[in-house]
Each structure stands twice: as C-alpha cells, then as structure tokens.
Design an enzyme around this catalytic site. Structure first.
Site, mmCIF file in Angstrom:
data_model
loop_
_atom_site.group_PDB
_atom_site.id
_atom_site.type_symbol
_atom_site.label_atom_id
_atom_site.label_comp_id
_atom_site.label_asym_id
_atom_site.label_seq_id
_atom_site.Cartn_x
_atom_site.Cartn_y
_atom_site.Cartn_z
ATOM 1 N N ASN A 1 -28.104 7.125 50.584
ATOM 2 C CA ASN A 1 -28.680 7.193 51.939
ATOM 3 C C ASN A 1 -28.620 8.639 52.437
ATOM 4 O O ASN A 1 -27.770 9.406 51.990
ATOM 5 C CB ASN A 1 -27.940 6.242 52.894
ATOM 6 C CG ASN A 1 -26.481 6.606 53.075
ATOM 7 O OD1 ASN A 1 -25.816 7.028 52.136
ATOM 8 N ND2 ASN A 1 -25.962 6.439 54.276
ATOM 9 N N GLU B 1 -15.026 9.566 51.452
ATOM 10 C CA GLU B 1 -15.718 9.061 52.657
ATOM 11 C C GLU B 1 -16.394 7.760 52.238
ATOM 12 O O GLU B 1 -17.390 7.784 51.517
ATOM 13 C CB GLU B 1 -16.775 10.068 53.124
ATOM 14 C CG GLU B 1 -16.221 11.333 53.733
ATOM 15 C CD GLU B 1 -15.728 11.136 55.146
ATOM 16 O OE1 GLU B 1 -16.005 10.082 55.751
ATOM 17 O OE2 GLU B 1 -15.049 12.035 55.647
ATOM 18 N N CYS C 1 -23.111 4.398 56.863
ATOM 19 C CA CYS C 1 -21.695 4.030 56.813
ATOM 20 C C CYS C 1 -21.162 3.728 58.205
ATOM 21 O O CYS C 1 -20.280 2.907 58.379
ATOM 22 C CB CYS C 1 -20.890 5.158 56.181
ATOM 23 S SG CYS C 1 -21.058 6.723 57.079
ATOM 24 N N GLU D 1 -14.086 15.063 57.286
ATOM 25 C CA GLU D 1 -15.169 16.019 57.085
ATOM 26 C C GLU D 1 -15.766 16.393 58.431
ATOM 27 O O GLU D 1 -15.344 15.912 59.465
ATOM 28 C CB GLU D 1 -16.238 15.402 56.170
ATOM 29 C CG GLU D 1 -15.654 15.076 54.799
ATOM 30 C CD GLU D 1 -16.685 14.768 53.732
ATOM 31 O OE1 GLU D 1 -17.856 14.545 54.071
ATOM 32 O OE2 GLU D 1 -16.289 14.742 52.542
#
Ligand code: NAD
Length: 482
Positions: free
Chosen positions: A153, A250, A286, A462
């Site tokens: 994605n 992540e 996400c 991040e």
C-alpha cells in the site's frame, strides 16, 4: 517477458540489471485486470550483489557529511516533485488507489525527504561533564547498510519516504518494495540515478520470502527496518536473530475508534470515514480506524450519517479525479477481503451497507465501502485486520468496559477518541494501548511526531527524529589525558 507492457529492471550499484536467473514478475492493474508492467523476480544472488554495492558505497556516503547528504536529498525531493503526475498515475495503475490520494502520497514523500534533509545534522552525540584528566564523549555512527522492506500500500510513498531517514543518517540502503506494487520503486531509482552516488540506493524486486528473507538474514546488513504485516514481522525477527540485528517493525493494526455520546454524529461519522483512509487508499491502511465503538445514545444518528457519507462516495476508475474509492490492490487481497465479509455473514453479522461489487463495475477488484453491524467482539472481522473498506460498528455504554474491549486485541497501532469532554478525552487517551492516539481525529498526522505500534503492532518509532537516530549506533569514547 511480455512485449506489450513496459519492463523495468532492478537498480544495483548504479546499474540496471535483470534477475540473476532472468525470471520476471508481472504487475496487474487492479482496475482493468490487465498487465501493467514486468519487473525482475530477484534472487538471493541479486540481494548479495546489492548488499556488496551498498557496503562499498556506504563509507563514502557517510564521509560526505550531513550537509552534503542533505543537499543531495533535497535535490532528490525536487526531482520527485517535478514528476508528481506520472508517479501518481503509475501508482494508480499498479495499486488502484485514487489519483487524488496518490498525488497526495507524492507530496508527502517530498515533504518527508525534505524533513529528514532538514534534520540530518541531528545525529549528534553527547559529552560527559568536564573532568580535569579525561574527556568522554559519544558518536552516533551510521550502521553502514540498511535493509528497508516495505508493503504494497502507498507504493511510492513508502519506497521513497522510508529511505529518507536511513540515507540522511549516512547509510546506504537496499530497498525491497512490495511485490504487488514494485513499479514506482524502480522509478524512484531512475530519479535517484545521477543524484545519489552509485550504490547508495539499491532496489531489489521480487518475492518476499526470497528477496526479503535474504536481505533480513544477510550478515552485512546490520540494520533492518520492516513495514508490513504481523506474521511477516515475526518472520523478519526470526530471520534476523542469528546475526543479532537491530530490527524495527511497523506492523498492522485493528484500530479502535471510541465515539462518546456528546459528539455531533454527522461530524464524527465523516471523520470516521476519513480515518478509515477509504478515500486515500481504499481502506488499505495500517492506521485505518476499523473498529468503531459507538455509544448507544448516538448510535442511530451516527449510523445514518455513516450510511450517508459512504453513499455519496464515488467508486470507480481510480484515474478519474472525482473518484474516491478505487479497486483493491490485487486479486488475492480482494478475495481475502471478500472472504472477511463472507465470514461476517456466516457468523451472523449484518452487512448494513455495501458488502459486494458495486453495480456497473464488472471488471476490476472493486468492493463498495462496507458497514458491518450486529457484531460481537469475538467475530473474525472484529478480531482481524481486514485492510480494505470495511468498517465494523460495535456499541458501548460503559467507558471502562469499552476501553477494556478496545485493548483486548494484541494490536496497538492507533486509537481515536471522539468527545468534547476534555476529561473523558484525556483519560481515555491515556487508557488505550496504542502508539498513536487521536482525539477527534481524521487520521492526519503532523510530520516529525513519532509513529509506532505497541504490542504486536510493532517495535520502534518512525516519522520523527527518533527514526533518524535509530539508523545510527552510539559509541562512547573515553580519553584519559596522559
Ligand atoms: P506483508 O507482510 O505481506 O509484506 C510486506 C513486505 O515484506 C513485502 O515487501 C514482502 O515482499 C516482504 N516479505 C514477505 N515475506 C517476507 C519474509 N519472509 N522476509 C522478509 N520480507 C518478506 O505486508 P503487505 O500485505 O504488503 O502489507 C500490508 C500490511 O502492512 C498490513 O498488515 C498493514 O497494516 C501493514 N502496514 C503497516 C504500516 C505501519 O506503519 N505500521 C504501514 C503500512 C502497512
């Protein structure tokens, strides 16, 4: 190799190459179900070549110093901005998300690279309080080679944006894009060619369990940064174990949105749809707020507003500027998402809106935005990340109980609290187990603030200075005066 669609090669050590064994993969346009390009199915040998090239380039890149690296990264950002339209269109063709969203992705990528160029000097060390006979200080040194593995994605945004911090910190990068949407990562390499020195950025395409797995276990890649699903995250941790690597992850989420009784149901419903990222990436995000806990007192008007908002969303050709919902990114993912909707039906839930192919769209991996009701917390669709435009609506009446339910899953990426009551907002924000909490949010996040999952949703952060520093290792030097 197809002769009718473009073939792109991999980029290793500043050279354009095919896979060592000549094998290729094909990308399918999810709107047309036609091939839109071929690219190499990399092998472990290709990964080894990329790591060797990166290892050779890393010392020179580090020695350039932060200011020169920042200058080159800004040049890269400018070159990307100049190709905004074609890059966005390529991601639409490869991944199916609407063109407006993909233009936004390119803009965010440019901002992210500029951000890390701007803070490239912040890999500073520290020094001990002065002493008469000694000096002790620390240095933050780059790891050398960073393996960067990204999902399907937001193809260009993740490929380019997630290389910014490791490069700014002075590392060379071997990038592995998602195999379903690899084309724009190879365009990134084309743009970077001539701006970054050869070997500083390498792109190896191919299957995750071949290319990704070799990158993770390679002894000359001491730092691995992974974005993707929880099961693959586990494989990455296992693969990196023998070499005791620094791994950041992540991972996925099944993010709760808690709607309190005092909100404007219309505003909250619109925000809930925005927070699902349906209009940006067809819910393949996400951070999508896919578990919607709505207080009993506002359930009726909230659901009505939610239906209204989804009903006005235009599903169709993702290249059309007015389209808000395109097809899902690839066939097996589409089938997986449909399987979740089917499981909801089988387990006794109600498909209150959508749930199937929109009429008039016979070709392409299209699914109408979908609302599921009549759920209980144990159902498959409530417990698992669907990664599509499917919203599960649950009820609540007791705040302690809804927080317990929100925290009951092993995920902990984002959470969203909707209320005007500041005490309720702050208490709930504190109580939810998630790395990023929105109060009255729509999913937008400012650049520079940390983003990272709790529990099974990840390790590390991040998006801010923490990420930059994570691509360095600290060395303490103690000097005694003779
Ligand atoms: P995935 O885990 O299937 O794949 C991610 C990447 O890992 C791909 O490049 C793939 O080729 C590679 N890979 C596969 N097997 C591997 C292995 N054994 N070793 C090393 N690499 C391997 O994920 P996906 O389906 O591409 O992406 C969707 C998932 O990513 C969702 O769970 C989503 O929540 C998550 N995601 C998380 C974030 C975040 O910031 N937390 C952002 C985007 C996506």
């Amino acid at each position: 190799m197809s002769s009718t669609v473009p073939h792109r090669q991999m980029y290793i050590g500043g050279q354009w190459v095919d896979a060592a064994d000549g094998q290729v993969l094909t990308s399918e346009n999810p709107a047309t179900e036609q091939s839109c390009g071929t690219f190499p199915a990399g092998t472990p040998r290709d990964v080894d070549a990329a790591v060797a090239a990166a290892s050779a380039a890393a010392p020179g890149w580090s020695d350039l110093g932060w200011a020169e690296r920042a200058r080159l990264l800004r040049a890269l950002a400018a070159a990307i901005a100049a190709e905004r339209g074609p890059l966005a269109r390529l991601d639409v063709a490869d991944g199916g998300a609407p063109i407006s969203g993909m233009r936004g992705d390119v803009d965010q990528t440019v901002a992210e690279i500029e951000y890390y160029a701007g803070i490239a000097s912040q890999t500073r060390g520290s020094s001990a309080p002065p002493a008469p006979d000694s000096l002790t200080y620390t240095l933050r040194e780059p790891y050398g080679v960073v393996g960067r593995i990204v999902p399907f994605n937001h193809p260009f945004k993740f490929a380019a944006g997630k290389c910014a911090a490791p490069l700014a910190a002075g590392n060379a990068v071997v990038l592995k894009p998602g195999e379903q949407t690899s084309l724009s990562a190879l365009e990134l390499a084309r743009i970077a060619d001539g701006i970054l020195p050869p070997g500083v950025l390498n792109v190896v395409t191919g299957a995750g369990d071949v290319v990704g797995a070799r990158l993770v276990e390679h002894p000359d890649v001491p730092r691995v940064a992974f974005t993707g699903s929880v099961p693959t995250g586990r494989a990455v941790l296992r693969g990196a174990a023998d070499e005791i690597k620094h791994v950041s992850l992540e991972l996925g989420g099944k993010n709760p949105v808690i709607v309190f009784p005092d909100v404007d149901p219309d505003r909250a419903a619109r925000a809930a749809v925005a927070g699902m990222n349906i209009a940006r990436s067809n819910g393949q995000s996400c951070g999508s707020g896919s578990r919607l806990f709505v207080h009993d007192a506002v359930r009726g008007p909230f659901l009505e507003a939610l239906h209204g908002r989804l009903g006005e969303m235009r599903v169709g050709d993702p290249l059309d500027d007015s389209t808000e919902v395109g097809p899902l990114a690839f066939r097996s993912h589409y089938e997986r998402v449909l399987g979740f909707v089917e499981s909801a039906r089988t387990e006794g839930a109600t498909v209150a809106f959508g749930g199937g192919r929109p009429s008039g769209l016979e070709t392409g991996f299209y699914l109408s935005p979908t609302i599921l009701t009549g759920l209980d917390d144990d159902m498959t669709v409530v417990r698992n990340e669907i990664f599509g435009p499917v919203i599960s609506v649950l009820d609540w009446s007791d705040v302690d109980d809804v927080v317990r339910r929100a925290n009951a899953l092993p995920y902990g990426l984002t959470a969203n609290v909707w209320t005007n009551d500041v005490t309720a907002a702050l208490r709930t924000a504190r109580a939810v187990q998630a790395g990023y909490v929105y109060v009255n949010g729509t999913g937008r996040r400012p650049l520079g603030m940390p983003f990272g999952g709790w529990k099974h949703s990840g390790v590390g952060q991040e998006n801010g200075p923490e990420e930059l520093v994570s691509y360095t290792r600290e060395k303490t030097v103690s000097v005694t005066f003779l």
